[in-house]
Design an enzyme around this catalytic site. Structure first.
Site, short mmCIF file in Angstrom:
data_model
loop_
_atom_site.label_atom_id
_atom_site.label_comp_id
_atom_site.label_asym_id
_atom_site.label_seq_id
_atom_site.Cartn_x
_atom_site.Cartn_y
_atom_site.Cartn_z
N SER A 1 -18.68 66.74 61.34
CA SER A 1 -18.40 65.49 60.73
C SER A 1 -16.94 65.25 60.28
O SER A 1 -16.17 66.46 60.29
CB SER A 1 -19.60 65.48 59.44
OG SER A 1 -18.83 66.16 58.27
N THR A 2 -16.82 64.19 59.55
CA THR A 2 -15.30 64.09 58.97
C THR A 2 -15.26 64.85 57.83
O THR A 2 -14.10 65.52 57.65
CB THR A 2 -15.31 62.78 58.47
OG1 THR A 2 -15.39 61.64 59.47
CG2 THR A 2 -13.87 62.29 57.75
N ASN A 3 -16.26 65.34 57.16
CA ASN A 3 -16.21 66.23 56.21
C ASN A 3 -16.01 67.32 56.39
O ASN A 3 -15.70 68.44 55.41
CB ASN A 3 -17.59 66.12 55.26
CG ASN A 3 -17.97 64.56 54.87
OD1 ASN A 3 -16.95 63.61 55.10
ND2 ASN A 3 -19.07 64.33 54.62
N THR B 1 25.09 77.13 26.27
CA THR B 1 23.67 77.04 25.97
C THR B 1 23.68 75.87 24.85
O THR B 1 24.60 75.22 24.13
CB THR B 1 23.07 78.26 25.09
OG1 THR B 1 24.01 78.37 23.91
CG2 THR B 1 23.06 79.44 25.98
N LYS C 1 36.25 55.76 41.95
CA LYS C 1 35.13 56.50 41.38
C LYS C 1 34.52 57.34 42.44
O LYS C 1 33.89 56.54 43.31
CB LYS C 1 34.49 55.82 40.36
CG LYS C 1 33.26 56.38 39.66
CD LYS C 1 32.68 55.33 38.55
CE LYS C 1 31.84 56.30 37.80
NZ LYS C 1 30.45 56.53 38.30
N THR D 1 -12.76 59.17 57.45
CA THR D 1 -13.44 58.90 58.74
C THR D 1 -12.65 58.26 59.86
O THR D 1 -12.76 58.53 60.95
CB THR D 1 -14.66 57.94 58.41
OG1 THR D 1 -15.57 58.70 57.58
CG2 THR D 1 -15.55 57.64 59.67
N SER E 1 31.65 53.18 43.25
CA SER E 1 31.47 52.00 42.51
C SER E 1 32.28 50.85 43.27
O SER E 1 32.77 50.75 43.84
CB SER E 1 32.29 52.13 41.17
OG SER E 1 32.39 50.98 40.30
N SER E 2 31.39 49.72 42.86
CA SER E 2 31.77 48.44 43.22
C SER E 2 32.98 47.79 42.67
O SER E 2 33.34 46.69 43.15
CB SER E 2 30.65 47.50 43.57
OG SER E 2 29.86 47.19 42.28
#
Length: 471
Positions: free
Chosen positions: A144-146, A191, A328, A105, A322-323
């Site tokens: 209506s909102t509906n 696979t 990497k 609404t 990477s830190s």
């Protein structure tokens, strides 16, 4: 000097409330702003939703004028206001959180108030002078909102879906381009993460493209369901407060101005609480997300390495990985796409629960359905664009490395089955694994086939299709 006025006072069922003097929205929107600070996802974050509401309200105004319940001058002003919104105006006046109670609404009234206040200006008056154009009695006439809210949701999803499909088709094209580029590059198929039989990287990337191509059709099948609307059903589908003929005219006008083939629901009471179309469309998004995530898993596996993994392909390096580990580089684009797919799968679960939670003649959980659908479409579109631009388009392969793995694979023993039988092939594979000898040497030692026969049978290119023995 008088202090500049910052607010105007408006009133509703619950009393008076200050509304910013320059705002086109009114008291009920202001209550929605005050009440719902939940998701931080505002209506203006999704312009297609705003535009969709403007189309719905314009169609309603046209229909109401045609059946004689709305003054033509007011209808024209409403239509002009809607056209301006469709053109991109006033979007910041839709600050309602998408997550809310009230079955939407607040969102519907946001649209009614903004359109009403702009129409009032068009008619030559000041914002808030609702005697000239009322949000409820004029802009929301026969609605209506509906019925207005779900119709706007459906059209918004239709609009957003077009962009999603464009992103999907571009990604498919990218995979097809790579399939052509890699069409002669032989690699080992797998696979259960074990060596299988040879294939080309081109075949693999073509399979990705074909796998996603199916989703274009599946999404289209489910998008069609969104074209059934319940405009004119008003509160519960009985049509109370809608003029005779309004429902058909409103549907016809909406189809005309949007160039979409909307259909009036055959049973408005059934259609008003029904959220089945959302469930089906969300399931299509989930299916796409599942496939897309699987493809990203494959890309990450094939790019694993660079020295101690499969190292079949190289993904464009997008960020240091990477830190702590120098040098990497991580597959960050497939990773973020995976995470988007997880979100879409979760949103689909939320939509399913929300659809089930409908009660009697209305489903009040449509706001969370809306937020989840909009989020899934938007995130998927962005993720596919990012995956294409920052990953797939820049993929390269390690052709020599891949061919060498094929030559040393035990999996190519499969090609010997038609010539020496499964049992003999199994013994040879077992011995090769145990001793480190090549398959060719073992077969020759056992005098099962000649060198010339082996060269022909175990030629990797000969293993890419049905073997000549069966042609």
């Amino acid at each position: 000097m008088t202090k500049e006025k910052k607010y105007r006072v408006e009133s509703d069922l619950l009393g008076e409330l200050n509304v910013p003097i320059d705002a086109y929205y009114g008291v009920q929107t202001q209550r929605g702003i005050n009440n719902y600070r939940i998701s931080c996802m505002k209506m203006y974050d999704f312009p297609d939703f705003i535009v969709s509401f403007a189309f719905v309200k314009k169609a309603a105004a046209m229909a109401n004028a045609e059946v004689g319940v709305l003054d033509p001058k007011i209808s024209e002003a409403i239509c002009q206001a809607c056209d301006e919104i469709i053109g991109g105006a006033l979007w910041k006046n839709f600050p309602i959180d998408l997550m809310q109670g009230g079955a939407g609404t607040s969102v519907n009234m946001n649209a009614n108030e903004v359109i009403a206040n702009r129409a009032i200006e068009i008619l030559g008056h000041e914002k808030g002078e609702y005697q000239y154009c009322m949000p409820n009695d004029h802009v929301n006439c026969g609605q209506s909102t509906n019925d207005a809210y779900p119709t706007a949701i459906r059209y918004a999803v239709i609009r957003m879906n077009k962009k999603l499909v464009v992103s999907l088709e571009r990604l498919i094209t990218s995979f097809r381009n790579k399939a052509e580029e890699f069409k002669d590059a032989i690699k080992m198929g797998r696979t259960q993460l074990q060596d299988a039989v040879p294939m080309t990287s081109g075949q693999e990337f073509a399979a990705f493209a074909n796998n996603l191509e199916e989703e274009v059709l599946n999404i289209a099948r489910n998008e069609v369901l969104l074209h059934e609307i319940n405009m004119g059903g008003t509160a519960i589908g009985t049509g109370l407060n809608a003029a005779p003929g309004y429902a058909d005219l409103c549907t016809a006008h909406l189809s005309e101005i949007t160039h979409e083939k909307f259909e009036k629901a055959s049973d408005m009471i059934e259609a008003t609480p029904d959220t089945g179309a959302y469930v089906s469309y969300s399931a299509a998004l989930k299916r796409l997300a599942v496939k897309l995530s699987k493809i990203c898993n494959d890309l990450r596996l094939m790019a694993s390495g660079p020295r101690c993994g499969l190292a079949e392909i190289n993904l464009p390096p997008m960020a240091p990985g990477s830190s702590i580990m120098p040098g990497k580089v991580n597959p960050v684009i497939p990773e973020v796409t995976n995470q988007v797919c997880f979100k879409v799968i979760g949103n689909d679960t939320t939509i399913s629960f929300a659809a089930e939670a409908g009660q009697l003649q209305l489903n009040v959980m449509e706001p969370v359905i809306t937020e989840c659908l909009f989020e899934s479409i938007t995130w998927l579109s962005h993720a596919m664009d990012t995956l294409r631009e920052k990953c797939v388009d820049g993929i390269t392969i390690n052709a020599e490395h891949n061919l060498e793995m094929v030559r040393h694979s035990i999996g190519i023993v499969t090609a010997l089955n038609p010539y020496i039988g499964y049992k003999n092939s199994t013994k040879i594979a077992k011995e090769a694994l145990a001793t480190g000898k090549s398959l060719v040497d073992i077969v020759l030692e056992k005098k099962l086939l000649s060198k010339e026969q082996l060269d022909e049978i175990l030629d990797p290119k000969a293993m890419l299709q049905v073997h000549k023995k069966f042609k």
